[in-house]
Design a protein around this motif. Structure first.
Motif, PDB file in Angstrom:
ATOM      1  N   PRO A 109      58.932  41.274  47.394  1.00 29.45           N
ATOM      2  CA  PRO A 109      58.607  41.762  46.048  1.00 29.45           C
ATOM      3  C   PRO A 109      57.486  40.981  45.359  1.00 29.45           C
ATOM      4  O   PRO A 109      56.662  41.563  44.661  1.00 29.45           O
ATOM      5  N   THR A 110      57.430  39.675  45.584  1.00 33.64           N
ATOM      6  CA  THR A 110      56.375  38.863  44.972  1.00 33.64           C
ATOM      7  C   THR A 110      55.009  39.256  45.532  1.00 33.64           C
ATOM      8  O   THR A 110      54.030  39.375  44.792  1.00 33.64           O
ATOM      9  N   LYS A 111      54.948  39.476  46.829  1.00 36.71           N
ATOM     10  CA  LYS A 111      53.688  39.895  47.454  1.00 36.71           C
ATOM     11  C   LYS A 111      53.289  41.290  46.941  1.00 36.71           C
ATOM     12  O   LYS A 111      52.117  41.535  46.656  1.00 36.71           O
ATOM     13  N   LEU A 112      54.257  42.200  46.818  1.00 35.55           N
ATOM     14  CA  LEU A 112      53.962  43.539  46.307  1.00 35.55           C
ATOM     15  C   LEU A 112      53.368  43.455  44.903  1.00 35.55           C
ATOM     16  O   LEU A 112      52.364  44.096  44.609  1.00 35.55           O
ATOM     17  N   LYS A 113      53.973  42.653  44.035  1.00 38.84           N
ATOM     18  CA  LYS A 113      53.450  42.508  42.676  1.00 38.84           C
ATOM     19  C   LYS A 113      52.029  41.960  42.683  1.00 38.84           C
ATOM     20  O   LYS A 113      51.180  42.406  41.913  1.00 38.84           O
ATOM     21  N   ALA A 114      51.753  41.010  43.579  1.00 40.55           N
ATOM     22  CA  ALA A 114      50.405  40.440  43.673  1.00 40.55           C
ATOM     23  C   ALA A 114      49.404  41.490  44.142  1.00 40.55           C
ATOM     24  O   ALA A 114      48.286  41.562  43.619  1.00 40.55           O
ATOM     25  N   VAL A 115      49.796  42.322  45.093  1.00 42.56           N
ATOM     26  CA  VAL A 115      48.910  43.377  45.589  1.00 42.56           C
ATOM     27  C   VAL A 115      48.634  44.393  44.477  1.00 42.56           C
ATOM     28  O   VAL A 115      47.493  44.822  44.284  1.00 42.56           O
ATOM     29  N   ILE A 116      49.661  44.774  43.736  1.00 38.93           N
ATOM     30  CA  ILE A 116      49.490  45.723  42.627  1.00 38.93           C
ATOM     31  C   ILE A 116      48.516  45.149  41.600  1.00 38.93           C
ATOM     32  O   ILE A 116      47.579  45.826  41.169  1.00 38.93           O
ATOM     33  N   THR A 117      48.720  43.903  41.218  1.00 41.46           N
ATOM     34  CA  THR A 117      47.840  43.258  40.240  1.00 41.46           C
ATOM     35  C   THR A 117      46.399  43.250  40.735  1.00 41.46           C
ATOM     36  O   THR A 117      45.463  43.581  39.993  1.00 41.46           O
ATOM     37  N   ASP A 118      46.211  42.894  42.008  1.00 41.39           N
ATOM     38  CA  ASP A 118      44.870  42.853  42.591  1.00 41.39           C
ATOM     39  C   ASP A 118      44.215  44.237  42.587  1.00 41.39           C
ATOM     40  O   ASP A 118      43.060  44.387  42.182  1.00 41.39           O
ATOM     41  N   LEU A 119      44.942  45.250  43.035  1.00 41.28           N
ATOM     42  CA  LEU A 119      44.379  46.607  43.092  1.00 41.28           C
ATOM     43  C   LEU A 119      44.036  47.137  41.700  1.00 41.28           C
ATOM     44  O   LEU A 119      42.999  47.769  41.511  1.00 41.28           O
ATOM     45  N   LEU A 120      44.899  46.882  40.730  1.00 45.09           N
ATOM     46  CA  LEU A 120      44.628  47.351  39.366  1.00 45.09           C
ATOM     47  C   LEU A 120      43.445  46.609  38.748  1.00 45.09           C
ATOM     48  O   LEU A 120      42.646  47.201  38.026  1.00 45.09           O
ATOM     49  N   THR A 121      43.311  45.325  39.052  1.00 43.30           N
ATOM     50  CA  THR A 121      42.166  44.553  38.554  1.00 43.30           C
ATOM     51  C   THR A 121      40.875  45.092  39.151  1.00 43.30           C
ATOM     52  O   THR A 121      39.883  45.295  38.437  1.00 43.30           O
ATOM     53  N   ARG A 122      40.889  45.331  40.476  1.00 45.41           N
ATOM     54  CA  ARG A 122      39.682  45.883  41.123  1.00 45.41           C
ATOM     55  C   ARG A 122      39.354  47.266  40.580  1.00 45.41           C
ATOM     56  O   ARG A 122      38.191  47.588  40.365  1.00 45.41           O
ATOM     57  N   LYS A 123      40.367  48.092  40.340  1.00 45.51           N
ATOM     58  CA  LYS A 123      40.129  49.445  39.802  1.00 45.51           C
ATOM     59  C   LYS A 123      39.507  49.349  38.414  1.00 45.51           C
ATOM     60  O   LYS A 123      38.542  50.049  38.118  1.00 45.51           O
ATOM     61  N   ASN A 124      40.042  48.481  37.571  1.00 47.59           N
ATOM     62  CA  ASN A 124      39.501  48.326  36.212  1.00 47.59           C
ATOM     63  C   ASN A 124      38.082  47.779  36.239  1.00 47.59           C
ATOM     64  O   ASN A 124      37.227  48.220  35.480  1.00 47.59           O
ATOM     65  N   ASP A 125      37.807  46.814  37.123  1.00 44.00           N
ATOM     66  CA  ASP A 125      36.451  46.275  37.254  1.00 44.00           C
ATOM     67  C   ASP A 125      35.473  47.367  37.701  1.00 44.00           C
ATOM     68  O   ASP A 125      34.355  47.451  37.198  1.00 44.00           O
TER      69      ASP A 125
END
Length: 130
Positions: A109-125
């Protein structure tokens, strides 16, 4: 306002785990099949990210995501594919569409949350630069 994630899975235990892990930070829309998810999307809904199981009855995750990626509108929506398949990496590499991330079940679950955060940050950028 919480970002909206679409979760598509037919396993109750996975849905409960995802709800427990993600619901404090995100607004979760949960659908039990690709058919239900497509119907929801066709109503004009636009999630920030999609988490989908690969193996589901009727309309599997691969078919669901392929339909999303060939539609112009959801082409850039990040997708995380979940599966219990032993050959998940090989299957993803043979898909004729892009999956931003994939994880083997059971997942961390911790890795999943990190991946979600990364993908959303890249999408917003990406959206800010266009």
């Amino acid at each position: 306002m919480k970002k909206q994630l679409l979760i598509v899975d037919d396993e109750l235990s996975i849905l409960k785990l995802l709800n427990f892990v993600l619901s404090k930070e995100y607004d979760l829309i949960i659908k039990n099949s690709g058919v239900e998810a497509l119907s929801w999307l066709e109503q004009g809904n636009d999630p920030e990210l999609i988490i989908s199981d690969l193996h589901m009855p009727y309309f599997d995750g691969s078919s669901f995501i392929r339909n999303l990626k060939i539609s112009g509108y959801y082409r850039d929506t990040p997708v995380i594919l979940l599966s219990g398949a032993d050959d998940l990496e090989d299957r993803v590499s043979k898909m004729n569409f892009k999956v931003e991330s994939f994880m083997q079940k059971p997942f961390n679950p911790t890795k999943l949350k990190a991946v979600i955060t990364d993908l959303l940050t890249r999408k917003n950028d990406f959206e800010l630069s266009n």
